[in-house]
Enzyme design. Structure first.
Site, PDB file in Angstrom:
ATOM      1  N   LYS A 179     -29.997 -71.903  -8.290  1.00  0.00           N
ATOM      2  CA  LYS A 179     -29.590 -70.989  -9.373  1.00  0.00           C
ATOM      3  C   LYS A 179     -28.085 -70.868  -9.285  1.00  0.00           C
ATOM      4  O   LYS A 179     -27.548 -70.291  -8.352  1.00  0.00           O
ATOM      5  CB  LYS A 179     -30.243 -69.604  -9.243  1.00  0.00           C
ATOM      6  N   GLY A 233     -24.410 -63.753  -1.095  1.00  0.00           N
ATOM      7  CA  GLY A 233     -24.107 -62.729  -2.090  1.00  0.00           C
ATOM      8  C   GLY A 233     -24.106 -61.353  -1.446  1.00  0.00           C
ATOM      9  O   GLY A 233     -23.915 -61.226  -0.234  1.00  0.00           O
ATOM     10  N   GLU A 255     -26.415 -64.910   3.733  1.00  0.00           N
ATOM     11  CA  GLU A 255     -24.996 -64.738   4.083  1.00  0.00           C
ATOM     12  C   GLU A 255     -24.496 -63.646   3.141  1.00  0.00           C
ATOM     13  O   GLU A 255     -24.257 -63.875   1.964  1.00  0.00           O
ATOM     14  CB  GLU A 255     -24.298 -66.081   3.873  1.00  0.00           C
ATOM     15  N   CYS A 289     -16.165 -63.238   1.537  1.00  0.00           N
ATOM     16  CA  CYS A 289     -17.000 -62.334   2.348  1.00  0.00           C
ATOM     17  C   CYS A 289     -16.361 -62.054   3.695  1.00  0.00           C
ATOM     18  O   CYS A 289     -16.680 -61.056   4.328  1.00  0.00           O
ATOM     19  CB  CYS A 289     -18.366 -62.961   2.602  1.00  0.00           C
ATOM     20  N   GLU A 384     -17.110 -52.741   0.968  1.00  0.00           N
ATOM     21  CA  GLU A 384     -16.297 -53.943   0.800  1.00  0.00           C
ATOM     22  C   GLU A 384     -15.587 -53.866  -0.557  1.00  0.00           C
ATOM     23  O   GLU A 384     -16.242 -53.691  -1.593  1.00  0.00           O
ATOM     24  CB  GLU A 384     -17.267 -55.134   0.826  1.00  0.00           C
TER      25      GLU A 384
HETATM   26  C1  SIN Z   1     -17.731 -66.534   1.547  1.00  0.00           C
HETATM   27  O1  SIN Z   1     -16.915 -65.783   1.058  1.00  0.00           O
HETATM   28  O2  SIN Z   1     -18.927 -66.310   1.468  1.00  0.00           O
HETATM   29  C2  SIN Z   1     -17.329 -67.813   2.238  1.00  0.00           C
HETATM   30  C3  SIN Z   1     -15.986 -67.792   2.768  1.00  0.00           C
HETATM   31  C4  SIN Z   1     -15.656 -69.003   3.599  1.00  0.00           C
HETATM   32  O3  SIN Z   1     -16.471 -69.910   3.797  1.00  0.00           O
HETATM   33  O4  SIN Z   1     -14.536 -69.031   4.084  1.00  0.00           O
END
Ligand code: SIN
Length: 485
Positions: A179, A233, A255, A289, A384
């Site tokens: 998706k 996400g 993740e 992230c 965040e």
């Molecule tokens: C992410 O923001 O999920 C991945 C960041 C990264 O691989 O550096």
């Protein structure tokens, strides 16, 4: 009007055919730098998703038994094609995501490297021989592909978050339904197109674009044919998917969100810490992230660090990522910019002071911002931001900062700067995170395990561990074997 030959209008690959939505409905994809419509993608729903799952299941019957050398060669060809088209793919990332071209080129290289990496890992899915503890048997373990995988990826890395999953899945012998993120679907479609050219058989990679992520996500998470969900996400959506996956007890890789602490001790190299903060906090305008979310600085070096970081931020050039010299682009959309502003206004209302930035620009733009005097109950301490806001918090002792850094339900990444080797080890062990940056603000590497603890997720991506997430370990006990003739 922007042109890019990888903008594939109105169609996605399902079972090797490029098709639209059954309803004929499409939705637009925007360039966040200027609001321009880049193209349209199909609004596919239940019927198309079920057909994609059936196609992946049929393709799995062959792909799972293909020799690893075949998978390796196809993945290598895919990697070569990505490298051949690197510049256009990077421009596509900038067009749909907004990140500056230099960052997009970095993502393109990073993205291709997962295909290169897992092409090689395909050949190394070793099992074991286990000494027998009972007479007349021999024991081995073999690794087998888990089956059809549902892959759900975000817009912040439109290409790399897909290859980090799909390359591992294909190397393991799995087939998949992706998706694609509705904000940045063209990079996903470009990857699928090149995979097809590289010889990935029909039905092995199927892509769905949709205006209703929750509808498609639920089908993938509950469908009995799908044996695993890999999702990158938010923690909120991850929890919904996990509860949906429980109905069929699917394996999951998650993740999820982070709230990374970035800690500067008074024995640190302050210039290195500032350079680390610039990359760690402001890469992709704070939309990763693993971005630093809370910057803790020990009292003796607090003023110096804040001043130097402000100077560094004042040199940023914000604008359309395709233009020469731009270092920081827009956020993904105006809603994302509004969220950053909420965090800034909340911190200011609770006594923070602005050193630089603090204002919304046009549309999806937000000024890179540095705030000091952050209250303990400011929203940014808990949530965040996912944007270009650096809140700097003063601390006195190592013990105090460890407590504050770990005072969050998240545990993706954590960073610190110190030149005391004892402290470096203590901090690396004390931070409750899956990934630590000691004296660096950039940790992402294809060869290293990416993933968090606590509510930041399950499993590891990339690295030698990433393939196992797409395989099941089977123990085979062979009986009737006499040791002596
Ligand atoms: C992410 O923001 O999920 C991945 C960041 C990264 O691989 O550096």
């Amino acid at each position: 009007m922007s042109t890019n030959s990888f903008i594939i209008d109105g169609k996605t690959p399902i079972n090797g055919e490029w098709v639209g939505a059954d309803s004929g409905v499409t939705f637009p994809v925007y360039n966040p730098a200027n609001g321009e419509v880049l193209g349209q993608v199909p609004d596919q729903r239940e019927a198309e998703t079920n057909r994609a799952i059936d196609a992946a299941a049929a393709a799995f019957e062959e792909w799972q038994w293909s020799p690893v050398k075949t998978r390796h060669d196809i993945l290598r060809k895919w990697f070569s094609l990505m490298t051949e088209h690197a510049e256009e793919l990077a421009r596509l990332i900038t067009l749909e995501n907004g990140k500056p071209l230099a960052d997009a080129r970095g993502e393109q290289t990073y993205s291709a490297s997962f295909i290169e990496w897992f092409a090689a890992e395909a050949m190394r899915a070793y099992g074991d021989h286990i000494p027998a503890t009972i007479d007349g048997v021999r024991n081995v373990t073999i690794k087998q592909p888990i089956g059809v995988v549902g892959i759900i990826t975000p817009w912040n890395f439109p290409s790399a978050m897909i290859t980090r999953k799909v390359a591992a899945a294909l190397a393991a012998g799995c087939t998949c339904v992706i998706k694609a993120p509705s904000e940045t679907p063209f990079s996903a479609l470009a990857l699928a197109k090149l995979a097809e050219e590289a010889g990935v058989p029909k039905g092995v990679i199927n892509v769905i674009t949709t205006g209703s992520s929750s509808t498609v996500g639920k089908i993938l998470a509950t469908h009995p044919i799908i044996k695993k969900i890999s999702f990158t996400g938010s923690t909120g959506v991850g929890k919904v998917l996990a509860s949906q996956c429980s109905s069929t007890l699917k394996k999951m890789s998650l993740e999820l969100g982070g709230n990374a602490p970035f800690i500067v001790f008074d024995d640190a190299d302050i210039d290195a810490a500032v350079a680390g903060a610039v990359i760690c906090k402001f890469r992709s305008s704070g939309q990763t992230c693993v971005c630093a979310n809370r910057l803790f600085v020990q009292s003796k070096v607090y003023d110096e660090f804040a001043k130097k970081l402000t100077e560094a931020v004042s040199k940023f050039k914000v604008g359309n990522g395709l233009e020469q010299g731009i270092t920081h682009g827009p956020l993904v959309n105006a809603k994302a910019a509004a969220k950053v502003d909420e965090h800034v206004q909340d911190a200011l209302a609770k006594g923070a002071k602005t050193l630089i930035g603090g204002k919304r620009g046009e549309g999806a733009f937000y000024e890179p911002t540095v705030l000091i005097n952050i209250a303990d109950d400011a929203v940014v301490m808990k949530e965040e931001t996912f944007g270009p806001l650096a809140p700097i918090i003063k601390f006195e002792t190592e013990e105090e900062v460890i407590k504050k850094a770990n005072d969050t339900e998240f545990g993706l990444a954590g960073y610190f700067f110190s030149r005391d080797i004892g402290r470096v080890w203590r901090m690396a062990e004390a931070l409750q995170v899956g990934m630590v940056g000691a004296n660096t603000g950039l940790i992402s590497q294809t060869s290293c395990p990416f993933g968090g603890v606590k509510e930041s997720g399950w499993g590891k991506e990339g690295s030698k561990y990433g393939l196992d997430d797409y395989m099941v370990l089977k123990y085979v006990c062979m009986g009737g074997i006499n040791s002596r003739r």
